[in-house]
Design a protein around this motif. Structure first.
Motif, PDB file in Angstrom:
ATOM      1  N   MET A 151       0.676  -1.166   0.064  1.00 30.67           N
ATOM      2  CA  MET A 151      -0.160  -0.027   0.003  1.00 30.67           C
ATOM      3  C   MET A 151       0.613   1.047   0.006  1.00 30.67           C
ATOM      4  SD  MET A 151      -3.017  -1.098   2.679  1.00 30.67           S
ATOM      5  CE  MET A 151      -4.290  -2.224   2.590  1.00 30.67           C
ATOM      6  N   ASN A 152       0.438   2.354  -0.462  1.00 33.35           N
ATOM      7  CA  ASN A 152       1.053   3.495  -0.613  1.00 33.35           C
ATOM      8  C   ASN A 152       0.340   4.664  -0.346  1.00 33.35           C
ATOM      9  OD1 ASN A 152       0.267   3.416  -3.287  1.00 33.35           O
ATOM     10  ND2 ASN A 152       1.297   5.078  -3.702  1.00 33.35           N
ATOM     11  N   SER A 153       0.823   5.908  -0.021  1.00 32.83           N
ATOM     12  CA  SER A 153       0.590   7.164   0.173  1.00 32.83           C
ATOM     13  C   SER A 153       1.477   8.098  -0.098  1.00 32.83           C
ATOM     14  CB  SER A 153      -0.260   7.387   1.454  1.00 32.83           C
ATOM     15  OG  SER A 153      -1.041   8.521   1.730  1.00 32.83           O
ATOM     16  N   GLU A 154       1.307   9.217  -0.229  1.00 39.35           N
ATOM     17  CA  GLU A 154       2.274  10.532  -0.554  1.00 39.35           C
ATOM     18  C   GLU A 154       1.767  11.705  -0.123  1.00 39.35           C
ATOM     19  OE1 GLU A 154       1.415  11.977  -5.091  1.00 39.35           O
ATOM     20  OE2 GLU A 154       2.538   9.961  -4.987  1.00 39.35           O
ATOM     21  N   VAL A 155       2.800  12.381   0.238  1.00 38.96           N
ATOM     22  CA  VAL A 155       2.583  13.940   0.575  1.00 38.96           C
ATOM     23  C   VAL A 155       3.426  15.077  -0.044  1.00 38.96           C
ATOM     24  CG1 VAL A 155       1.721  13.453   2.985  1.00 38.96           C
ATOM     25  CG2 VAL A 155       4.353  13.673   2.457  1.00 38.96           C
ATOM     26  N   SER A 156       2.978  16.117  -0.303  1.00 40.19           N
ATOM     27  CA  SER A 156       3.712  17.378  -1.012  1.00 40.19           C
ATOM     28  C   SER A 156       4.652  17.804  -0.041  1.00 40.19           C
ATOM     29  CB  SER A 156       2.997  18.369  -1.482  1.00 40.19           C
ATOM     30  OG  SER A 156       3.498  19.175  -2.078  1.00 40.19           O
ATOM     31  N   MET A 157       5.936  17.999  -0.383  1.00 38.04           N
ATOM     32  CA  MET A 157       6.987  18.711   0.220  1.00 38.04           C
ATOM     33  C   MET A 157       6.983  20.408  -0.164  1.00 38.04           C
ATOM     34  SD  MET A 157       8.544  16.850   2.774  1.00 38.04           S
ATOM     35  CE  MET A 157      10.265  17.401   2.670  1.00 38.04           C
ATOM     36  N   LYS A 158       6.138  20.586  -0.846  1.00 43.33           N
ATOM     37  CA  LYS A 158       6.315  22.039  -1.536  1.00 43.33           C
ATOM     38  C   LYS A 158       6.035  23.131  -0.424  1.00 43.33           C
ATOM     39  CE  LYS A 158       4.630  24.696  -5.129  1.00 43.33           C
ATOM     40  NZ  LYS A 158       3.531  25.072  -6.442  1.00 43.33           N
ATOM     41  N   GLY A 159       6.964  23.799  -0.423  1.00 42.03           N
ATOM     42  CA  GLY A 159       6.981  24.933   0.730  1.00 42.03           C
ATOM     43  C   GLY A 159       7.213  24.753   2.136  1.00 42.03           C
TER      44      GLY A 159
END
Length: 246
Positions: A151-159
């Motif tokens: 299973m996978n999930s992701e998050v933005s690191m922008k800013g």
């Protein structure tokens, strides 16, 4: 005279107890001051000098995370727990790579992925993975097989350089499923144990969607105070996932 003192003592103990309960469980908006967090870090770890508290992220009324910057340009994480005398540091680490904080080791719904990655790594997205090997057992003459899970999930690191993510509910459910050793796929463990069959992983991605090249960690330090549970997250690659090697 002694008989009259006893009720006063009982009342006094009750009042103190009620105030302590209120302080611990009712004042949920209480936050530590940055000065106290810096002092707690710098007085605990001699090889690290924290110069900025970036934020304080609460898990619940009694647990929180304070990402920080050090005088050497590093990005670290400190973990805190609130008791009757205030917020106390439980763990400090200068390596800000993602790890799983098992706030309550017997309850995976309390688990949080925590990270603080230096902006110089140029990470645009963090991908997180939960992996479990397939299981097999024989019980009562019956064969029992459980397929592998990815299973996978992701998050933005922008800013931002830091963050905390609660495990997706699908992960929590999958983590509680039998791995086949108990003989029933729908059985739940009385006491949760991640076990040798389950692991966490992560992949850092740059803006172009390719894997980011990370800077090497120099002189990483860690400190733990008392009972604290943190699970390692394996650094993965897209090639490993495509080949099923993890």
């Amino acid at each position: 005279m002694k008989k009259k003192r006893i009720p006063f003592l009982v009342v006094g103990v009750l009042v103190v107890g009620l105030l302590a309960v209120y302080w611990l469980y009712m004042e949920t908006d209480s936050l530590p001051q940055d000065e106290d967090l810096l002092s707690g870090i710098n007085s605990t770890v001699q090889n690290v000098q924290a110069i900025e508290i970036q934020d304080f992220i609460k898990v619940d009324s009694r647990h929180g995370v304070a990402p920080f910057r050090s005088d050497s340009g590093g990005y670290g994480i400190s973990y805190w727990k609130r008791n009757i005398t205030g917020w106390k540091v439980k763990r400090i680490r200068t390596n800000g790579e993602p790890k799983v904080w098992m706030v309550d080791k017997d309850d995976p719904s309390s688990f949080r992925i925590v990270w603080n990655m230096a902006p110089g790594n140029h990470i645009q997205t963090l991908q997180f993975y939960f992996m479990r090997d397939r299981g097999f057992s024989i019980s009562g003459g019956q064969q029992h097989y459980v397929p592998s899970i990815l299973m996978n999930s992701e998050v933005s690191m922008k800013g931002t350089s830091y963050g905390m993510m609660k495990l997706p509910k699908e992960w929590v459910y999958a983590m509680k499923l039998s791995n086949g050793s108990e003989g029933q796929a729908d059985s739940f463990w009385d006491e949760f144990d991640l076990g040798m069959f389950s692991t966490f992983g992560w992949i850092p991605l740059a803006a172009n969607g390719k894997e980011a090249d990370l800077m090497e960690h120099m002189n990483s330090y860690g400190y733990t105070n008392g009972n604290f549970h943190e699970e390692h997250m394996q650094r993965l690659s897209k090639e490993q996932l495509e080949q099923g090697i993890y």
